[in-house]
Scaffold this motif. Structure first.
Motif, PDB file in Angstrom:
ATOM      1  N   GLN A 106      22.007  73.658  43.196  1.00 15.97           N
ATOM      2  CA  GLN A 106      20.856  73.182  43.971  1.00 15.97           C
ATOM      3  C   GLN A 106      19.664  74.090  43.698  1.00 15.97           C
ATOM      4  O   GLN A 106      19.800  75.283  43.449  1.00 15.97           O
ATOM      5  CB  GLN A 106      21.179  73.204  45.467  1.00 15.97           C
ATOM      6  CG  GLN A 106      20.061  72.670  46.345  1.00 15.97           C
ATOM      7  CD  GLN A 106      20.507  72.528  47.796  1.00 15.97           C
ATOM      8  OE1 GLN A 106      21.600  72.048  48.075  1.00 15.97           O
ATOM      9  NE2 GLN A 106      19.656  72.944  48.716  1.00 15.97           N
ATOM     10  N   CYS A 125      14.034  73.952  46.889  1.00 18.42           N
ATOM     11  CA  CYS A 125      14.017  72.592  47.430  1.00 18.42           C
ATOM     12  C   CYS A 125      15.437  72.158  47.777  1.00 18.42           C
ATOM     13  O   CYS A 125      16.405  72.654  47.198  1.00 18.42           O
ATOM     14  CB  CYS A 125      13.442  71.588  46.412  1.00 18.42           C
ATOM     15  SG  CYS A 125      11.871  72.058  45.677  1.00 18.42           S
ATOM     16  N   THR A 126      15.544  71.206  48.686  1.00 17.39           N
ATOM     17  CA  THR A 126      16.853  70.609  48.950  1.00 17.39           C
ATOM     18  C   THR A 126      17.045  69.471  47.947  1.00 17.39           C
ATOM     19  O   THR A 126      16.995  68.285  48.293  1.00 17.39           O
ATOM     20  CB  THR A 126      16.940  70.093  50.397  1.00 17.39           C
ATOM     21  OG1 THR A 126      15.742  69.379  50.705  1.00 17.39           O
ATOM     22  CG2 THR A 126      17.136  71.219  51.371  1.00 17.39           C
ATOM     23  N   TRP A 143      19.105  68.602  43.920  1.00 13.22           N
ATOM     24  CA  TRP A 143      20.011  69.083  42.887  1.00 13.22           C
ATOM     25  C   TRP A 143      19.224  69.452  41.637  1.00 13.22           C
ATOM     26  O   TRP A 143      18.195  68.852  41.329  1.00 13.22           O
ATOM     27  CB  TRP A 143      21.054  68.007  42.528  1.00 13.22           C
ATOM     28  CG  TRP A 143      21.843  67.482  43.687  1.00 13.22           C
ATOM     29  CD1 TRP A 143      21.970  66.173  44.067  1.00 13.22           C
ATOM     30  CD2 TRP A 143      22.617  68.236  44.625  1.00 13.22           C
ATOM     31  NE1 TRP A 143      22.759  66.075  45.174  1.00 13.22           N
ATOM     32  CE2 TRP A 143      23.175  67.317  45.545  1.00 13.22           C
ATOM     33  CE3 TRP A 143      22.894  69.607  44.784  1.00 13.22           C
ATOM     34  CZ2 TRP A 143      23.992  67.722  46.599  1.00 13.22           C
ATOM     35  CZ3 TRP A 143      23.710  70.007  45.839  1.00 13.22           C
ATOM     36  CH2 TRP A 143      24.240  69.077  46.724  1.00 13.22           C
ATOM     37  N   CYS A 162      14.463  71.479  38.359  1.00 13.19           N
ATOM     38  CA  CYS A 162      14.187  70.750  39.598  1.00 13.19           C
ATOM     39  C   CYS A 162      12.996  69.838  39.338  1.00 13.19           C
ATOM     40  O   CYS A 162      11.936  70.294  38.910  1.00 13.19           O
ATOM     41  CB  CYS A 162      13.867  71.710  40.742  1.00 13.19           C
ATOM     42  SG  CYS A 162      13.330  70.862  42.261  1.00 13.19           S
ATOM     43  N   LEU A 204      13.732  65.511  51.959  1.00  9.26           N
ATOM     44  CA  LEU A 204      13.561  66.756  51.206  1.00  9.26           C
ATOM     45  C   LEU A 204      13.179  67.825  52.225  1.00  9.26           C
ATOM     46  O   LEU A 204      12.009  68.109  52.447  1.00  9.26           O
ATOM     47  CB  LEU A 204      12.461  66.609  50.155  1.00  9.26           C
ATOM     48  CG  LEU A 204      12.892  66.145  48.764  1.00  9.26           C
ATOM     49  CD1 LEU A 204      11.675  65.920  47.885  1.00  9.26           C
ATOM     50  CD2 LEU A 204      13.839  67.148  48.105  1.00  9.26           C
ATOM     51  N   ALA A 205      14.190  68.398  52.886  1.00  9.08           N
ATOM     52  CA  ALA A 205      13.936  69.304  54.010  1.00  9.08           C
ATOM     53  C   ALA A 205      13.268  70.598  53.582  1.00  9.08           C
ATOM     54  O   ALA A 205      12.653  71.276  54.398  1.00  9.08           O
ATOM     55  CB  ALA A 205      15.249  69.609  54.736  1.00  9.08           C
ATOM     56  N   MET A 206      13.397  70.939  52.314  1.00  2.00           N
ATOM     57  CA  MET A 206      12.643  72.071  51.784  1.00  2.00           C
ATOM     58  C   MET A 206      12.034  71.650  50.456  1.00  2.00           C
ATOM     59  O   MET A 206      12.712  71.044  49.620  1.00  2.00           O
ATOM     60  CB  MET A 206      13.527  73.302  51.581  1.00  2.00           C
ATOM     61  CG  MET A 206      12.740  74.500  51.031  1.00  2.00           C
ATOM     62  SD  MET A 206      13.749  75.964  50.733  1.00  2.00           S
ATOM     63  CE  MET A 206      13.837  76.639  52.376  1.00  2.00           C
ATOM     64  N   HIS A 236       9.785  74.692  54.453  1.00  2.00           N
ATOM     65  CA  HIS A 236      10.615  73.816  55.287  1.00  2.00           C
ATOM     66  C   HIS A 236       9.758  72.672  55.810  1.00  2.00           C
ATOM     67  O   HIS A 236       8.593  72.861  56.182  1.00  2.00           O
ATOM     68  CB  HIS A 236      11.210  74.614  56.456  1.00  2.00           C
ATOM     69  CG  HIS A 236      12.083  75.750  56.013  1.00  2.00           C
ATOM     70  ND1 HIS A 236      13.405  75.580  55.689  1.00  2.00           N
ATOM     71  CD2 HIS A 236      11.806  77.072  55.828  1.00  2.00           C
ATOM     72  CE1 HIS A 236      13.924  76.743  55.331  1.00  2.00           C
ATOM     73  NE2 HIS A 236      12.968  77.667  55.400  1.00  2.00           N
TER      74      HIS A 236
END
Length: 721
Positions: A438, A442-443, A445, A457, A671-673, A678
């Motif tokens: 990950q 970022c959240t 992959w 990313c 996309l929580a981050m 955040h």
């Protein structure tokens, strides 16, 4: 005018009042340089009654430093800047910055010293000097350019300058662009095309706002039709703006335009050098640039005499700006046409539901091209049920599609395989412990890109080399790619067809107009047999020898909670299907899917576009979703999770109780981050009749949050991540 209100290019400030020094002449729209503390900032003189400012006595006003020798921003552009800032809840200065997009263009005319032969023959005429004068002839250029043209050293040219055989000439770097010729190579239009073209030509002749939807199937000749409207604008000496969704499409469009009008239009996109942007901006502002083709930012340029706007591929979601001023270029283009009182043409084979609804209620006039141009026919479309006809284990191309590719290549024709996923694999994991790679920022992959040997990313750009062992369990050679990207499909193609010449077309390989032109040239020359590409190849390209299109995963865009997912999938697959059979050879499209009965797939196979859109439109109407309702996203972000969460909760707690409006959230964004911040989201859903911007402006304007927190409002959101 002794006192003026100036909007500076500083988002943190509102308009400020300044004194006009004696002898300086300014008017609303004048571009000026104004003092601010120890600095000097560019700004634009504005009507005092349209922008409020702090009341300051005349004795406290500082004088303007200078007024630039440039045409003032016209009133319609100033009104567009105000409307965009108001509608999209953006700082007016941020919108103004897009209009003044070239700082160097504000400066006076620049010159460069070039050289040319005078006709004098020097007394001492060496063989090299004689060769130089003979080859230079009427040529003019820099010293080095003349030396290269004459195949001599720079010293030979400098020697000729000293003798007076070559003279220096001051030349402006802002050379005028050649004017396209409306009668250079007029096309032979079919009756239905001529009828459509006549409608647009008449609209250009009539000085009034006229919004059109040019709805034509892929390959129906939409470009040739709106070219006739451009020709009429040229005859009248007026400017035209053509908006394209991708800069990769610019180069093929320029060539097509030059074939019709004898010269290329003026390009405007992020790939231009500073000197090119300067020259284009100044030519646009003076009216010398008669036709401009550009990305969405070209919409805010200061056209001197705009007579027509064309939005090509108007359904494309890339017309929505996702950061900064989050505007939709299609909608702003219509508003600019309204303010300029000119026609605007929204051209598309698959118009958006919002556009179709405006045509349905009579706000836009729909002009249809129901068939392909000339002998070309629409391709046959079939679905391959991946449950009934699965590919072999470890493969992604179904046997029937493999057979079709083989037969296509045997006929000497070209094939296109479409998968809207860059890289080799969307996920890399450890087969030993299950660890997934990950992005640290970022959240999301990390996507394997095997061609350049890296994990990347796609949201923040973070890259890393593929590790030799799992960072979790330290097991060597345990990492496996999961799922296919275009690189993996290309590898499979090479294994199946080792003799075939394959090209991968994504934003990783086609990152500039020049790269796009190179790809087009290779396709047209027959140097490519199979193209494996993403959505970059779904639009704008015309390859007569491309007869087979295979869609690897038609279900990919249908997952998630996006209200436009089905519509977007239909548009994308219909557009990529439209690349097949555009010449005299018939085309064929095979769509791989696990759900052949899904409405999107059924509509594509049956060709029943109208029923699909009718059902989608009715579902939106029942849910009061756009275009029958309004949405606005509120995105809260911070490097500190607690700050982001608390600010989002504060916004949620203080949501106003307004009739016909609901607020959902806050909740962590999908996309929580993102880029180390955040993110929390709220979604505002309101009736079409509600002025939701005023509600949000009043609501957020009363709140305070920590300095490290950013709160962004996305009006009419297209991304829900």
């Amino acid at each position: 005018m002794s006192r003026v209100r100036v909007l500076l290019l500083n988002q943190a400030l509102g308009p400020l009042d300044y004194r006009v020094p004696y002898g300086m002449e300014v008017e609303p729209g004048s571009i000026v340089l104004a003092p601010l503390g120890p600095r000097q900032l560019t700004g634009v003189v504005w009507e005092a009654d349209r922008l409020a400012a702090e009341s300051v006595g005349d004795n406290r006003l500082r004088p303007l430093v200078q007024a630039y020798d440039l045409p003032p921003l016209a009133a319609p552009l100033r009104r567009l800047i105000e409307w965009t800032a108001d509608y999209y809840l953006a700082p007016t200065a941020a919108v103004l910055r897009m209009a003044l997009a070239s700082a160097s263009a504000l400066e006076g005319g620049r010159t460069v010293t070039e050289y040319r032969a005078t006709g004098l023959v020097p007394e001492r005429l060496t063989p090299q000097r004689e060769q130089a004068l003979e080859r230079i002839g009427e040529r003019q250029g820099l010293c080095r350019e003349l030396a290269m043209a004459a195949d001599v050293s720079d010293a030979v040219i400098r020697g000729l300058i000293k003798t007076g055989a070559i003279e220096a000439v001051e030349v402006s770097v802002d050379d005028p662009f050649p004017t396209p010729d409306p009668d250079h190579a007029p096309p032979a239009l079919e009756a239905v095309q001529r009828e459509a073209a006549d409608i647009f030509v008449e609209a250009v002749r009539t000085p009034d706002f006229a919004p059109f939807v040019l709805h034509g199937v892929t390959g129906s000749g939409k470009t040739e039709v709106y070219f006739e409207a451009i020709a009429e604008a040229l005859r009248r000496g007026r400017q035209t703006l053509v908006l394209l969704p991708e800069i990769a499409l610019t180069e093929p469009f320029l060539k097509r335009f030059a074939a019709r009008f004898g010269h290329e239009p003026v390009a405007w996109h992020s790939g231009l050098r500073q000197s090119q942007r300067r020259r284009a901006w100044r030519a646009i502002s003076t009216g010398d640039a008669k036709v401009v083709v550009g990305a969405r930012s070209s919409l805010f340029l200061p056209y001197r005499d705009l007579g027509l706007i064309v939005v090509d591929e108007a359904h494309e979601t890339s017309f929505k700006q996702e950061d900064g001023v989050q505007y939709h270029a299609r909608d702003v283009a219509v508003m600019r046409a309204k303010l300029e009182r000119i026609p605007v043409v929204l051209a598309s084979a698959t118009p958006a539901i919002e556009t179709r609804q405006m045509a349905e209620i009579g706000v836009y006039k729909e002009v249809r091209l129901p068939g392909r141009y000339g002998a070309a026919e629409l391709p046959d479309i079939e679905a391959i049920d991946l449950i009934a006809e699965p590919p072999p284990r470890g493969r992604w191309i179904a046997p029937r599609l493999v057979t079709e590719i083989k037969e296509t290549l045997e006929r000497g024709e070209q094939a296109l395989l479409f998968l809207n996923r860059r890289g080799y694999a969307p996920l890399t994991l450890c087969r030993h412990c299950g660890h997934r790679f990950q992005c640290p920022n970022c959240t999301a992959w990390m996507v394997e890109h095997r061609l350049v040997s890296r994990l990347a990313c796609h949201h923040c750009g973070h890259v890393m080399p593929p590790p030799e062992f799992c960072p979790e369990c330290k097991e060597p050679d345990s990492l496996v790619p999961v799922g296919p990207g275009v690189e993996r499909i290309a590898d499979e193609v090479k294994a199946l067809f080792p003799e075939a010449r394959t090209a991968i077309v994504t934003s990783d390989t086609i990152w500039s107009p020049a790269k796009a032109a190179e790809f087009v040239a290779r396709m047209e020359a027959g140097a490519i047999d199979i193209v494996v590409g993403t959505q970059l190849v779904t639009k704008g390209y015309h390859f007569p020898n491309l007869t087979l299109v295979g869609v690897i995963d038609a279900d990919l865009g249908l997952s998630g909670g996006d209200l436009r997912a089905a519509e977007r999938s239909f548009q994308q697959i219909a557009q990529v299907a439209g690349r097949a059979g555009r010449g005299e050879k018939p085309g064929r499209v095979l769509v791989q899917t696990h759900e052949p009965g899904a409405p999107v797939i059924s509509a594509l196979v049956s060709g029943d576009e109208e029923s699909f859109y009718a059902a989608e439109t009715e579902a939106r109407r029942e849910a009061a979703m756009p275009p029958f309702g309004r949405l606005a996203g509120i995105i809260v972000s911070s490097e500190d999770l607690a700050e982001a969460t608390e600010t989002a909760r504060l916004i949620g707690r203080t949501a106003p109780n307004v009739e016909n409006m609901a607020v959902f959230g806050p909740a962590p964004a999908p996309l929580a981050m993102l880029r180390g911040r955040h993110r929390q989201r709220l979604l505002v859903h309101a009736a079409r009749s509600l002025d939701v911007q005023d509600v949000i402006r009043d609501w957020l304007g009363k709140l305070e949050w920590p300095r490290g927190v950013r709160v962004a409002v996305d009006v009419d959101p297209y991304s829900f991540l």
